[in-house]
Design a protein around this motif. Structure first.
Motif, PDB file in Angstrom:
ATOM      1  N   THR A   1      61.345  46.777  71.817  1.00  0.00           N
ATOM      2  CA  THR A   1      60.864  46.231  73.083  1.00  0.00           C
ATOM      3  C   THR A   1      61.942  46.387  74.153  1.00  0.00           C
ATOM      4  O   THR A   1      63.027  46.917  73.906  1.00  0.00           O
ATOM      5  N   VAL A   2      61.638  45.927  75.393  1.00  0.00           N
ATOM      6  CA  VAL A   2      62.625  45.944  76.454  1.00  0.00           C
ATOM      7  C   VAL A   2      63.827  45.095  76.033  1.00  0.00           C
ATOM      8  O   VAL A   2      63.696  44.149  75.241  1.00  0.00           O
ATOM      9  N   PHE A   3      65.018  45.430  76.548  1.00  0.00           N
ATOM     10  CA  PHE A   3      66.244  44.871  75.975  1.00  0.00           C
ATOM     11  C   PHE A   3      66.273  43.345  75.978  1.00  0.00           C
ATOM     12  O   PHE A   3      66.734  42.732  75.018  1.00  0.00           O
ATOM     13  N   PHE A   4      65.772  42.689  77.040  1.00  0.00           N
ATOM     14  CA  PHE A   4      65.870  41.237  77.074  1.00  0.00           C
ATOM     15  C   PHE A   4      64.822  40.555  76.197  1.00  0.00           C
ATOM     16  O   PHE A   4      64.837  39.340  76.035  1.00  0.00           O
ATOM     17  N   GLU A   5      63.887  41.341  75.613  1.00  0.00           N
ATOM     18  CA  GLU A   5      62.944  40.815  74.632  1.00  0.00           C
ATOM     19  C   GLU A   5      63.260  41.325  73.230  1.00  0.00           C
ATOM     20  O   GLU A   5      62.496  41.105  72.297  1.00  0.00           O
ATOM     21  N   SER A   6      64.395  42.004  73.094  1.00  0.00           N
ATOM     22  CA  SER A   6      64.771  42.599  71.815  1.00  0.00           C
ATOM     23  C   SER A   6      65.375  41.557  70.883  1.00  0.00           C
ATOM     24  O   SER A   6      66.073  40.632  71.324  1.00  0.00           O
ATOM     25  N   TYR A   7      65.142  41.736  69.605  1.00  0.00           N
ATOM     26  CA  TYR A   7      65.725  40.835  68.607  1.00  0.00           C
ATOM     27  C   TYR A   7      67.255  40.878  68.682  1.00  0.00           C
ATOM     28  O   TYR A   7      67.919  39.846  68.512  1.00  0.00           O
ATOM     29  N   ARG A   8      67.806  42.073  68.908  1.00  0.00           N
ATOM     30  CA  ARG A   8      69.265  42.213  68.892  1.00  0.00           C
ATOM     31  C   ARG A   8      69.895  41.505  70.088  1.00  0.00           C
ATOM     32  O   ARG A   8      70.942  40.857  69.945  1.00  0.00           O
ATOM     33  N   TRP A   9      69.301  41.638  71.245  1.00  0.00           N
ATOM     34  CA  TRP A   9      69.797  40.939  72.436  1.00  0.00           C
ATOM     35  C   TRP A   9      69.815  39.434  72.172  1.00  0.00           C
ATOM     36  O   TRP A   9      70.803  38.747  72.452  1.00  0.00           O
ATOM     37  N   HIS A  10      68.738  38.937  71.611  1.00  0.00           N
ATOM     38  CA  HIS A  10      68.627  37.511  71.331  1.00  0.00           C
ATOM     39  C   HIS A  10      69.595  37.099  70.229  1.00  0.00           C
ATOM     40  O   HIS A  10      70.176  36.004  70.270  1.00  0.00           O
ATOM     41  N   LEU A  11      69.784  37.985  69.249  1.00  0.00           N
ATOM     42  CA  LEU A  11      70.678  37.687  68.132  1.00  0.00           C
ATOM     43  C   LEU A  11      72.120  37.562  68.605  1.00  0.00           C
ATOM     44  O   LEU A  11      72.851  36.654  68.191  1.00  0.00           O
ATOM     45  N   LEU A  12      72.550  38.467  69.480  1.00  0.00           N
ATOM     46  CA  LEU A  12      73.922  38.446  69.975  1.00  0.00           C
ATOM     47  C   LEU A  12      74.161  37.323  70.981  1.00  0.00           C
ATOM     48  O   LEU A  12      75.309  37.006  71.291  1.00  0.00           O
ATOM     49  N   LYS A  13      73.091  36.734  71.485  1.00  0.00           N
ATOM     50  CA  LYS A  13      73.245  35.594  72.388  1.00  0.00           C
ATOM     51  C   LYS A  13      73.171  34.259  71.645  1.00  0.00           C
ATOM     52  O   LYS A  13      73.880  33.309  71.987  1.00  0.00           O
ATOM     53  N   SER A  14      72.299  34.194  70.627  1.00  0.00           N
ATOM     54  CA  SER A  14      72.069  32.916  69.949  1.00  0.00           C
ATOM     55  C   SER A  14      72.726  32.832  68.577  1.00  0.00           C
ATOM     56  O   SER A  14      72.873  31.728  68.049  1.00  0.00           O
ATOM     57  N   GLY A  15      73.071  33.977  67.983  1.00  0.00           N
ATOM     58  CA  GLY A  15      73.663  33.966  66.653  1.00  0.00           C
ATOM     59  C   GLY A  15      75.143  34.272  66.681  1.00  0.00           C
ATOM     60  O   GLY A  15      75.833  34.067  67.691  1.00  0.00           O
ATOM     61  N   GLU A  16      75.642  34.768  65.557  1.00  0.00           N
ATOM     62  CA  GLU A  16      77.049  35.165  65.478  1.00  0.00           C
ATOM     63  C   GLU A  16      77.288  36.379  66.376  1.00  0.00           C
ATOM     64  O   GLU A  16      76.458  37.266  66.474  1.00  0.00           O
ATOM     65  N   TYR A  17      78.469  36.406  67.023  1.00  0.00           N
ATOM     66  CA  TYR A  17      78.778  37.512  67.926  1.00  0.00           C
ATOM     67  C   TYR A  17      79.791  38.476  67.328  1.00  0.00           C
ATOM     68  O   TYR A  17      79.595  39.692  67.336  1.00  0.00           O
TER      69      TYR A  17
END
Length: 577
Positions: A237-253
């Motif tokens: 999906t578009v980057f701000f709806e991507s799992y990875r974008w969300h993962l790097l914001k809400s999960g471990e960085y």
């Protein structure tokens, strides 16, 4: 004469008052607007970088996991300091040494030292890190006397490339496409799972992931189904709806996320991402090695859960899944080439190994298979150099990450030679249009076989599956899924006759011996996909009836067991040996 002085004094005072309003203190009372503005200008780039931190992850993580950068950085500072001192003593010029802008300034000296230090030390630290990873892997591995038998009810038949073709050929949704595939386990059965991602720029910007495509790995036919359901944070999906974008914001960085895998549990979709994290070492030079950090799970509503390896193994959602990072498994096995030291690896190569290269598309090891003891990664290694025999087999528990190594006590063929033996055995196969793919070491009743899939060049299906005895080189070929399962279950004696050139199966019987079918009937679609298979045994016959207006009018043909092939004109039905 006093008036002009008074006027000048008053003008000076006005000028001083105007100037004081813009002093760092701000106005007469130390005004704050200029200071706030400066802080705002300084913080703005930091805020932008923090918001877009997922896009900076690769650079930040590379710097974080390279402690060696401290060494050239210190050397650069020292070189710049000495260079500046020399310049002040010899030629105090604003340009640097020599008073000419073409001369080298202290800043340039520091930059050159830093870059040269990185170029010189990077290969060294990579070798040292590989040796450390080898020592950790060898120390943590258990040597076993035998490998676990394969799960005969859940064979890995369909290759990744064929699964992608099956999924794409059966997709009937124009706004979506099939994403990257990975093996998942649903209700005990392994599937190639792929996200149903938006297709095209407009759809990528406006739509979310719409489901998961599952392709059964245990049957040669195209057994494909789609699990519907929107993923709020999906794949493709578009980057701000991507799992990875969300993962790097809400999960471990500061971790290294692997490839995402779709997991379907009781009809609910989850995106599962194993990840590794660095372990730092100070000697002999600063370096880091990867280790398993845990598993991140993204739920359909976008919620991120970060699980430790122990928590992941206990999770009901992740039961039977591959939780250990696939890239880390391969990297650790490959690093064991340093087992006898760095010098040996670059000189005599004693006991040095390499991960065996394999034929076919998208067939990089490790392979994920189900055994009687549970899910495992399998990595076959061969000796360094031109030798192609089987040196070791590494297995990694997909749930716990436990490493085991099996060293054969006798000479066994490697995967490349197994593929060559299949080519030699199947002389009637057009090897310009077909190729062997995905040789996986399979253990049946404590005997090692290479299970090789024969696929068309366009990966449109599985022509047949060949089993190569890793010790004798005997080749057996099977066109039918049930025959493959019976062979994996040990229905054929391991000492059955037949050598490398004595292939049975495609075009010459199944090679199962007693109890094997003598006729195989296949229902085939227009595109060549096998939809259904029926086996005929012993003295049984095949009757093919042509219905007229929905009523059977009689026998179109009858094929007795042992006949070569019978065709009808209606529907393209074929009964072949």
């Amino acid at each position: 004469m006093s008036s002009p002085n008074t006027s000048e004094e008053s003008g000076d005072r006005a000028s001083d008052e105007e100037t004081s309003e813009w002093s760092p203190g701000g106005g007469r009372d130390g005004g704050r607007p200029p200071l706030v503005a400066l802080l705002g200008v300084a913080l703005l780039p930091l805020l932008v970088a923090w918001f877009f931190r997922p896009t900076l992850h690769a650079v930040v993580y590379a710097l974080y996991t390279t402690p060696l950068l401290v060494v050239p950085l210190v050397a650069a500072v020292v070189a710049g300091w000495f260079s500046a001192g020399y310049a002040r003593r010899e030629t105090p010029s604003e340009y640097g040494i020599g008073g000419d802008d073409r001369q080298v300034s202290p800043l340039r000296v520091a930059g050159v030292v830093f870059v040269v230090g990185i170029l010189v030390l990077s290969p060294v630290v990579n070798v040292v890190a590989g040796a450390t990873l080898s020592d950790r892997t060898m120390a943590g591995a258990t040597t076993v006397e035998r490998l676990d038998d394969v799960d005969a009810d859940n064979p890995r038949i369909v290759t990744r490339a064929v699964a992608e073709q099956y999924a794409s050929n059966t997709l009937n949704r124009p706004q979506y496409r099939v994403g990257e595939t990975a093996i998942t386990v649903a209700n005990g059965t392994p599937y190639w799972a792929a996200p149903l991602s938006p297709d095209g720029l407009f759809n990528v910007l406006t739509k979310k992931q719409a489901g998961t495509v599952l392709v059964d790995t245990t049957t040669q036919g195209a057994n494909v189904r789609v699990v519907e359901g929107t993923m709020e944070k999906g794949i493709g999906t578009v980057f701000f709806e991507s799992y990875r974008w969300h993962l790097l914001k809400s999960g471990e960085y500061l971790v290294d996320y692997g490839d995402p895998k779709m997991v379907v549990e009781n009809g609910t979709q989850h995106i599962v991402v194993p990840y590794s994290k660095p372990t730092f070492h100070l000697t002999p030079i600063p370096h880091s090695t990867p280790s398993w950090g845990g598993v991140a799970v993204v739920d359909p509503d976008g919620t991120v859960r970060t699980l430790s390896p122990e928590q992941a193994a206990e999770s009901s959602v992740l039961a039977g899944q591959q939780l250990y990072p696939e890239d880390l498994a391969r990297r650790r096995v490959a690093a064991t080439k340093y087992r006898n030291g760095i010098v040996n690896t670059f000189t005599s190569h004693e006991d040095e190994i390499e991960v065996a290269p394999l034929p076919g598309d998208d067939n990089d090891q490790p392979f994920f298979v189900l055994t009687e003891e549970g899910p495992q990664y399998v990595v076959a290694v061969e000796p360094y150099g031109e030798a192609q025999g089987l040196r070791e087999v590494w297995t990694i528990d997909g749930q716990t990450g436990a490493f085991e190594v099996y060293r054969p006590t006798q000479s066994l063929f490697g995967p490349q030679k197994a593929a060559d033996l299949v080519r030699q055995a199947a002389r009637q196969t057009d090897w310009n249009r077909f190729s062997p793919a995905e040789p996986i070491l399979t253990v049946i009743d404590d005997r090692e076989y290479w299970q090789v899939r024969i696929v068309p060049e366009d990966n449109s299906g599985i022509a047949y599956v060949a089993f190569v005895d890793a010790q004798s080189g005997d080749v057996r070929e099977f066109e039918d899924t049930d025959a493959i399962r019976r062979f994996l279950a040990g229905a054929t004696p391991t000492n059955a006759t037949g050598g490398a050139g004595d292939a049975a199966g495609a075009g010459g019987g199944s090679g199962l011996g007693n109890g094997a079918p003598t006729v195989v009937v296949q229902r085939v679609a227009e595109n060549g996909t096998v939809l259904e298979t029926m086996e005929v045994y012993g003295d049984e016959t095949v009757r093919i009836r042509q219905p007229a207006n929905g009523t059977e009018t009689g026998n179109a043909s009858t094929a007795s067991a042992g006949s070569a092939e019978t065709n009808t004109t209606a529907g393209g039905i074929r009964a072949g040996a």
